[in-house]
Design a protein around this motif. Structure first.
Motif, PDB file in Angstrom:
ATOM      1  N   UNK A 167      -2.055  21.577  -3.687  1.00 63.53           N
ATOM      2  CA  UNK A 167      -1.800  22.211  -4.624  1.00 63.53           C
ATOM      3  C   UNK A 167      -1.147  21.724  -5.892  1.00 63.53           C
ATOM      4  N   UNK A 168      -1.247  20.532  -5.892  1.00 70.11           N
ATOM      5  CA  UNK A 168      -0.626  19.802  -7.272  1.00 70.11           C
ATOM      6  C   UNK A 168       0.990  19.439  -6.889  1.00 70.11           C
ATOM      7  N   UNK A 169       1.358  19.775  -5.604  1.00 69.88           N
ATOM      8  CA  UNK A 169       2.779  19.514  -5.133  1.00 69.88           C
ATOM      9  C   UNK A 169       2.622  18.166  -4.284  1.00 69.88           C
ATOM     10  N   UNK A 170       3.696  17.035  -4.427  1.00 72.19           N
ATOM     11  CA  UNK A 170       3.667  15.987  -3.657  1.00 72.19           C
ATOM     12  C   UNK A 170       4.263  16.535  -2.120  1.00 72.19           C
ATOM     13  N   UNK A 171       3.477  16.278  -1.235  1.00 70.87           N
ATOM     14  CA  UNK A 171       3.921  16.748   0.155  1.00 70.87           C
ATOM     15  C   UNK A 171       4.286  15.434   0.962  1.00 70.87           C
ATOM     16  N   UNK A 172       3.781  14.272   0.906  1.00 72.75           N
ATOM     17  CA  UNK A 172       4.108  13.131   1.520  1.00 72.75           C
ATOM     18  C   UNK A 172       3.997  11.958   0.918  1.00 72.75           C
ATOM     19  N   UNK A 173       4.896  10.981   1.234  1.00 74.34           N
ATOM     20  CA  UNK A 173       4.574   9.424   0.569  1.00 74.34           C
ATOM     21  C   UNK A 173       4.643   8.574   1.928  1.00 74.34           C
ATOM     22  N   UNK A 174       3.703   7.561   1.967  1.00 69.09           N
ATOM     23  CA  UNK A 174       3.680   6.444   3.051  1.00 69.09           C
ATOM     24  C   UNK A 174       3.729   5.285   2.358  1.00 69.09           C
ATOM     25  N   UNK A 175       4.424   4.273   2.746  1.00 70.23           N
ATOM     26  CA  UNK A 175       4.796   2.994   2.359  1.00 70.23           C
ATOM     27  C   UNK A 175       3.901   2.022   3.561  1.00 70.23           C
ATOM     28  N   UNK A 176       3.100   1.308   3.320  1.00 71.44           N
ATOM     29  CA  UNK A 176       2.306   0.352   4.644  1.00 71.44           C
ATOM     30  C   UNK A 176       1.672   1.240   5.545  1.00 71.44           C
ATOM     31  N   UNK A 177       1.515   2.208   5.540  1.00 70.99           N
ATOM     32  CA  UNK A 177       0.884   3.061   6.771  1.00 70.99           C
ATOM     33  C   UNK A 177       0.010   4.500   6.060  1.00 70.99           C
ATOM     34  N   UNK A 178      -0.555   5.233   7.062  1.00 73.39           N
ATOM     35  CA  UNK A 178      -1.207   6.146   6.363  1.00 73.39           C
ATOM     36  C   UNK A 178      -0.595   7.618   6.295  1.00 73.39           C
ATOM     37  N   UNK A 221      -2.469   3.594  -3.970  1.00 74.48           N
ATOM     38  CA  UNK A 221      -2.161   2.835  -4.617  1.00 74.48           C
ATOM     39  C   UNK A 221      -2.000   1.224  -3.914  1.00 74.48           C
ATOM     40  N   UNK A 222      -2.886   0.168  -4.176  1.00 72.03           N
ATOM     41  CA  UNK A 222      -2.693  -0.944  -3.109  1.00 72.03           C
ATOM     42  C   UNK A 222      -2.680  -2.006  -4.080  1.00 72.03           C
ATOM     43  N   UNK A 264       0.731  -1.307  -0.014  1.00 70.69           N
ATOM     44  CA  UNK A 264       0.062  -0.131  -0.022  1.00 70.69           C
ATOM     45  C   UNK A 264       0.859   1.244   0.011  1.00 70.69           C
ATOM     46  N   UNK A 265       0.872   2.204  -1.113  1.00 71.71           N
ATOM     47  CA  UNK A 265       1.412   3.235  -1.234  1.00 71.71           C
ATOM     48  C   UNK A 265       0.417   4.386  -1.179  1.00 71.71           C
ATOM     49  N   UNK A 266       0.774   5.342  -0.248  1.00 70.60           N
ATOM     50  CA  UNK A 266      -0.136   6.505  -0.155  1.00 70.60           C
ATOM     51  C   UNK A 266       0.619   7.917  -0.593  1.00 70.60           C
TER      52      UNK A 266
END
Length: 140
Positions: free
Chosen positions: A32-43, A75-76, A25-27
């Motif tokens: 505002x169109x910019x990627x702020x945070x990416x988390x793998x396996x968590x919220x 993405x799961x 699981x990737x969140x």
């Protein structure tokens, strides 16, 4: 060399088994169109500007037509849970292939399992001298 190849193949197969059975699981959180945070396996952690961060009085006045500046993508990929293959799971063409493959592989090694023929046409050499007595070597 052979043992090294076996170790490499076994480690590779173990890693493939692990990767195929784990759920991924990737969140991603966009603000505002910019990627702020990416988390793998968590919220994912939000930036605090989304609809969820508004207080209750503003949330009630927030209409469905207004769009938040934040967006979350998830993405799961579900892993495999059933790793046991039973004979009932195989369809007709797969079972025919497995039977033909097994039969051909057994026939390939058929000559290795045959017992050697008798040596009746080849008599043993005649003993001219008793070598054990000449060398004085005896089994006790």
């Amino acid at each position: 060399m052979k043992t090294m190849c076996q170790k490499i193949v076994s480690i590779t197969m173990a890693i493939l088994l692990l990767l195929s059975t784990v759920s991924w699981k990737v969140e991603k959180h966009y603000c505002m169109g910019r990627l702020m945070d990416v988390a793998l396996f968590s919220n994912v952690e939000t930036c605090g500007m989304g609809v969820d961060s508004l207080d209750v009085s503003k949330k009630n006045n927030f209409s469905e037509t207004e769009k938040s500046c934040c967006e979350e993508q998830v993405a799961y990929v579900e892993g495999q849970n059933d790793l046991k293959v039973t004979i009932d799971d195989l369809d007709n063409s797969t079972s025919i292939f497995l039977i033909a493959y097994t039969y051909s592989s057994i026939l390939q090694y058929e000559n290795l399992f045959k017992l050697p023929g008798s040596f009746d046409s080849y008599p043993p050499p005649e003993i001219v001298k008793n070598i054990h007595l000449l060398d004085e070597v005896f089994l006790i």
